[in-house]
Design an enzyme around this catalytic site. Structure first.
Site, PDB file in Angstrom:
ATOM      1  N   ASP A  59       9.174   3.010   2.249  1.00 18.98           N
ATOM      2  CA  ASP A  59       7.982   3.806   2.536  1.00 18.98           C
ATOM      3  C   ASP A  59       7.692   3.681   4.030  1.00 18.98           C
ATOM      4  O   ASP A  59       7.109   2.709   4.485  1.00 18.98           O
ATOM      5  CB  ASP A  59       6.806   3.293   1.689  1.00 18.98           C
TER       6      ASP A  59
ATOM      7  N   LYS B 241       2.085  11.318   7.157  1.00 20.71           N
ATOM      8  CA  LYS B 241       1.252  11.034   8.324  1.00 20.71           C
ATOM      9  C   LYS B 241       1.710  11.775   9.597  1.00 20.71           C
ATOM     10  O   LYS B 241       1.474  12.968   9.697  1.00 20.71           O
ATOM     11  CB  LYS B 241       1.144   9.522   8.527  1.00 20.71           C
TER      12      LYS B 241
ATOM     13  N   PHE C 118       0.859  -1.189   0.000  1.00 23.93           N
ATOM     14  CA  PHE C 118       0.000   0.000   0.000  1.00 23.93           C
ATOM     15  C   PHE C 118       0.887   1.228   0.000  1.00 23.93           C
ATOM     16  O   PHE C 118       1.640   1.464   0.943  1.00 23.93           O
ATOM     17  CB  PHE C 118      -0.960   0.061   1.199  1.00 23.93           C
TER      18      PHE C 118
HETATM   19  C1  LIG Z   1      -1.043   6.180   4.254  1.00 18.84           C
HETATM   20  C2  LIG Z   1       0.056   5.641   3.447  1.00 18.84           C
HETATM   21  C3  LIG Z   1       0.397   6.197   2.201  1.00 18.84           C
HETATM   22  C4  LIG Z   1      -0.400   7.295   1.548  1.00 18.84           C
HETATM   23  O1  LIG Z   1      -0.493   8.458   2.302  1.00 18.84           O
HETATM   24  P1  LIG Z   1      -1.647   9.540   1.937  1.00 18.84           P
HETATM   25  O2  LIG Z   1      -1.304  10.703   2.806  1.00 18.84           O
HETATM   26  O3  LIG Z   1      -2.956   8.909   2.277  1.00 18.84           O
HETATM   27  O4  LIG Z   1      -1.529   9.829   0.493  1.00 18.84           O
HETATM   28  C5  LIG Z   1       1.498   5.682   1.546  1.00 18.84           C
HETATM   29  N1  LIG Z   1       2.198   4.667   2.059  1.00 18.84           N
HETATM   30  C6  LIG Z   1       1.911   4.104   3.246  1.00 18.84           C
HETATM   31  C7  LIG Z   1       2.746   2.994   3.779  1.00 18.84           C
HETATM   32  C8  LIG Z   1       0.816   4.557   3.978  1.00 18.84           C
HETATM   33  O5  LIG Z   1       0.489   3.981   5.125  1.00 18.84           O
END
Ligand SMILES: *Cc1c(COP(=O)(O)O)cnc(C)c1O
Length: 404
Positions: free
Chosen positions: A227, A256, A142
């Site tokens: 990520d 985040k 994700f």
């Molecule tokens: C939440 C998330 C994203 C995307 O972040 P947004 O601010 O919703 O675009 C990307 N990678 C990971 C691992 C995430 O948990």
């Protein structure tokens, strides 16, 4: 539910694009680990907006920084300098040990920016023929919701009827270093991966996986892009989840909790080579690096360290995990987690996780199901032992309940 709450739900349903299925609670206030609904009921937030509110709801110091900055200057665009950006760069680089920083807004934008940057690095530094760069990603990843990103998702719901998608991505299983070795070609510019797969249900790779990944990437001149948008900034009990593995990524993505939930702030962090390939006019963002975002992020990083939230995530995470493991319930298939990134996977016969989340709501806990049978637990990093113990009692009650 009161008439006014029913009205709000009906209005949302009438006008809103129907792309979410929230639990039936309307929140109107938050403080620390707690949130309150419009009727005054209090809940322990065990989702923290998918880890964006790690510092706790409405943290007073982040709030003060935001209000103070909002009174002075909010947005200049990058056509001009602002007096917060340099300080944000300096502080995030010092915190994470990075050389270069690219400020963006959402997490998905940070991912997209990293993809652009590693491709450019591939053509201009590694010498990959133009248009042929390959990026390796993992199944069940994700990385956000933009078109570029959903194109390499393996989830039918996420991709369905949104194509055609951009080429240039190869998908391998998560946690399998041999698969990575076999997928790398001379045109591979990067391996993009989550240290722990969050949305997939808090999937922790086998011990030693990332050591091998690091070695393979180094040996083949492939950029390791981690990520850490969900795992980063203390969530797993270390500043970055890579520290559990004793490795360093070439490119790290944060988002985040970088703003403590006040404002969308994300960043691409890298060594000099990768972000060093970007020249004026080649990439940008109207809001990226704005003074309000920088001031908020600076405060969000500061409180994380000054208030010992990272250590607390390790301590309380271990307590929470052990407590969940101690619950004797035949509904539970597996409990897993690192720091305060936890999940309870239910036996398929126990029914959908959603039911348990709704039952938890009745006990004053807000948690989120993921993938049918998994309850994800990620409270703010300011949670105390007493609050963990109280939460565990509620989980024990709900998980031992007979729903059939
Ligand atoms: C939440 C998330 C994203 C995307 O972040 P947004 O601010 O919703 O675009 C990307 N990678 C990971 C691992 C995430 O948990």
């Amino acid at each position: 539910m009161s008439a006014s709450v029913i009205d709000l739900l009906a209005t949302e349903a009438r006008f809103g694009a129907n792309n979410y299925a929230p639990i039936g609670v309307v929140l109107s206030r938050g403080e620390g680990v707690w949130v309150w609904d419009t009727e005054g009921n209090r809940y322990l937030d065990c989702l923290s907006a998918y880890s964006a509110v790690s510092q706790g709801h409405c943290h007073p110091k982040i709030l003060a920084a935001m209000v103070e900055q909002a009174h002075r200057l909010t947005l200049t665009s990058r056509a001009f300098h602002n007096d917060q950006l340099a300080l944000f760069y300096e502080e995030i680089a010092a915190l994470t040990g990075s050389h270069k920083v690219l400020p963006m807004n959402s997490g998905a934008e940070a991912v997209e920016s990293a993809i652009k940057s590693v491709r450019k690095w591939g053509y201009e530094v590694k010498g990959v023929p133009d248009g042929e760069a390959e990026i390796i990603v993992c199944a069940d990843n994700f990385h956000g919701r933009t078109l570029g990103v959903v194109g390499f998702s393996t989830d039918a719901e996420t991709r369905g009827h949104f194509g055609p998608f951009a080429p240039g991505f190869k998908i391998i299983p998560f946690g399998d270093a041999t698969a990575l070795e076999q997928a790398i070609t001379p045109n591979t510019v990067a391996f993009l991966v989550e240290p722990i797969q969050g949305e997939a249900g808090v999937i922790i790779p086998p011990a030693g996986y990332f050591t091998e990944v690091r070695e393979l990437c180094t040996a083949n001149n492939v950029m390791l892009v981690l990520d850490e948008i969900q795992t980063g900034l203390g969530r797993t009990g270390k500043l970055l989840a890579e520290q559990h593995e004793g490795i360093e990524a070439d490119v790290t993505l944060l988002g985040k909790a970088l703003s403590g939930g006040f404002y969308p702030v994300s960043a691409v962090l890298s060594n000099n080579d990768v972000l060093g390939t970007l020249r004026p006019g080649q990439h940008g963002s109207t809001f990226g690096g704005n003074p309000l975002a920088c001031a908020v992020a600076r405060a969000a990083m500061r409180v994380l360290v000054e208030e010992g939230m990272i250590e607390n995530a390790a301590t309380q995470g271990a307590r929470f995990l052990q407590g969940l493991k101690d619950i004797r319930a035949n509904t539970i298939r597996e409990v897993r987690g690192r720091g305060l990134m936890l999940a309870v996977e239910l036996h398929p016969e126990a029914g959908r996780a959603r039911r348990y989340c709704e039952a938890l709501q009745g006990k004053g806990i807000l948690a989120k199901d993921t993938h049918e049978h998994t309850i994800r637990i990620a409270p703010p990093l300011v949670i105390t032992s007493d609050q963990v113990d109280w939460a565990l009692e509620q989980f024990a009650t709900v998980l031992t309940q007979d729903f059939s």
